[in-house]
Scaffold this motif. Structure first.
Motif, PDB file in Angstrom:
ATOM      1  N   LEU A  34       0.818  -1.212   0.000  1.00 47.27           N
ATOM      2  CA  LEU A  34       0.000   0.000   0.000  1.00 47.27           C
ATOM      3  C   LEU A  34       0.855   1.267   0.000  1.00 47.27           C
ATOM      4  CD1 LEU A  34      -2.774  -1.204   2.437  1.00 47.27           C
ATOM      5  CD2 LEU A  34      -3.016  -0.786  -0.030  1.00 47.27           C
ATOM      6  N   THR A  35       1.987   1.222   0.679  1.00 48.53           N
ATOM      7  CA  THR A  35       2.897   2.369   0.676  1.00 48.53           C
ATOM      8  C   THR A  35       3.469   2.589  -0.715  1.00 48.53           C
ATOM      9  OG1 THR A  35       3.448   2.027   3.007  1.00 48.53           O
ATOM     10  CG2 THR A  35       4.999   3.321   1.697  1.00 48.53           C
ATOM     11  N   ALA A  36       3.890   1.523  -1.364  1.00 49.23           N
ATOM     12  CA  ALA A  36       4.429   1.636  -2.729  1.00 49.23           C
ATOM     13  C   ALA A  36       3.384   2.228  -3.668  1.00 49.23           C
ATOM     14  CB  ALA A  36       4.892   0.265  -3.234  1.00 49.23           C
ATOM     15  N   VAL A  62      -6.764   8.951  -8.135  1.00 53.56           N
ATOM     16  CA  VAL A  62      -7.671   8.000  -7.485  1.00 53.56           C
ATOM     17  C   VAL A  62      -6.887   6.799  -6.958  1.00 53.56           C
ATOM     18  CG1 VAL A  62      -9.593   6.397  -7.871  1.00 53.56           C
ATOM     19  CG2 VAL A  62      -9.705   8.741  -8.755  1.00 53.56           C
ATOM     20  N   TRP A  63      -5.944   6.305  -7.746  1.00 50.62           N
ATOM     21  CA  TRP A  63      -5.125   5.166  -7.330  1.00 50.62           C
ATOM     22  C   TRP A  63      -4.396   5.494  -6.020  1.00 50.62           C
ATOM     23  CZ3 TRP A  63      -3.624   1.100 -11.086  1.00 50.62           C
ATOM     24  CH2 TRP A  63      -2.796   0.122 -10.533  1.00 50.62           C
ATOM     25  N   SER A  64      -3.801   6.665  -5.962  1.00 50.43           N
ATOM     26  CA  SER A  64      -3.074   7.076  -4.768  1.00 50.43           C
ATOM     27  C   SER A  64      -4.013   7.282  -3.582  1.00 50.43           C
ATOM     28  CB  SER A  64      -2.293   8.365  -5.054  1.00 50.43           C
ATOM     29  OG  SER A  64      -1.534   8.738  -3.936  1.00 50.43           O
ATOM     30  N   ALA A  65      -5.144   7.916  -3.814  1.00 52.54           N
ATOM     31  CA  ALA A  65      -6.089   8.186  -2.727  1.00 52.54           C
ATOM     32  C   ALA A  65      -6.656   6.888  -2.147  1.00 52.54           C
ATOM     33  CB  ALA A  65      -7.219   9.088  -3.216  1.00 52.54           C
ATOM     34  N   VAL A  66      -7.058   5.963  -2.999  1.00 52.45           N
ATOM     35  CA  VAL A  66      -7.615   4.690  -2.529  1.00 52.45           C
ATOM     36  C   VAL A  66      -6.545   3.907  -1.761  1.00 52.45           C
ATOM     37  CG1 VAL A  66      -8.498   2.434  -3.295  1.00 52.45           C
ATOM     38  CG2 VAL A  66      -9.399   4.550  -4.292  1.00 52.45           C
ATOM     39  N   SER A  67      -5.333   3.904  -2.267  1.00 54.03           N
ATOM     40  CA  SER A  67      -4.243   3.219  -1.580  1.00 54.03           C
ATOM     41  C   SER A  67      -3.951   3.858  -0.228  1.00 54.03           C
ATOM     42  CB  SER A  67      -2.974   3.232  -2.440  1.00 54.03           C
ATOM     43  OG  SER A  67      -3.171   2.500  -3.628  1.00 54.03           O
ATOM     44  N   ALA A  68      -3.994   5.185  -0.171  1.00 55.29           N
ATOM     45  CA  ALA A  68      -3.739   5.889   1.090  1.00 55.29           C
ATOM     46  C   ALA A  68      -4.818   5.579   2.123  1.00 55.29           C
ATOM     47  CB  ALA A  68      -3.647   7.392   0.843  1.00 55.29           C
ATOM     48  N   VAL A  69      -6.077   5.558   1.703  1.00 53.28           N
ATOM     49  CA  VAL A  69      -7.166   5.230   2.628  1.00 53.28           C
ATOM     50  C   VAL A  69      -7.007   3.807   3.149  1.00 53.28           C
ATOM     51  CG1 VAL A  69      -9.671   4.840   2.774  1.00 53.28           C
ATOM     52  CG2 VAL A  69      -8.782   6.921   1.691  1.00 53.28           C
ATOM     53  N   ALA A  70      -6.680   2.881   2.261  1.00 55.38           N
ATOM     54  CA  ALA A  70      -6.477   1.487   2.677  1.00 55.38           C
ATOM     55  C   ALA A  70      -5.276   1.381   3.619  1.00 55.38           C
ATOM     56  CB  ALA A  70      -6.272   0.592   1.460  1.00 55.38           C
TER      57      ALA A  70
END
Length: 86
Positions: A34-36, A62-70
């Motif tokens: 998720l960090t990557a 969106v990819w970055s935002a969804v990953s950050a939330v997860a």
């Protein structure tokens, strides 16, 4: 740093997480994966913003935002005490 070099670094960061997941070295809910994704896609989103590449900004933002939330969700879960009595 050169715009092209940053693009390559961002792309390699996202791809490293993806490849690690595909090879079973990590899982989609791991902090590393998720960090990557958050960092790599974030760099690419920022570069898309600066070059006004709106479709790419939408994808990577969106990819970055969804990953950050997860990532935040996973980190919170790791630090939440077990509610069951011992």
């Amino acid at each position: 740093m050169n715009h092209d070099v940053l693009q390559i670094i961002g792309a390699l960061t996202v791809l490293a997480g993806y490849v690690a997941g595909q090879l079973g070295w990590t899982t989609p809910r791991s902090v590393g994966y998720l960090t990557a994704n958050t960092l790599g896609a974030g760099v690419l989103a920022w570069l898309a913003w600066t070059s006004q590449d709106w479709g790419f900004l939408l994808l990577e933002g969106v990819w970055s935002a969804v990953s950050a939330v997860a990532l935040v969700s996973v980190l919170r879960t790791r630090h939440t005490p077990d509610p069951t009595p011992s």
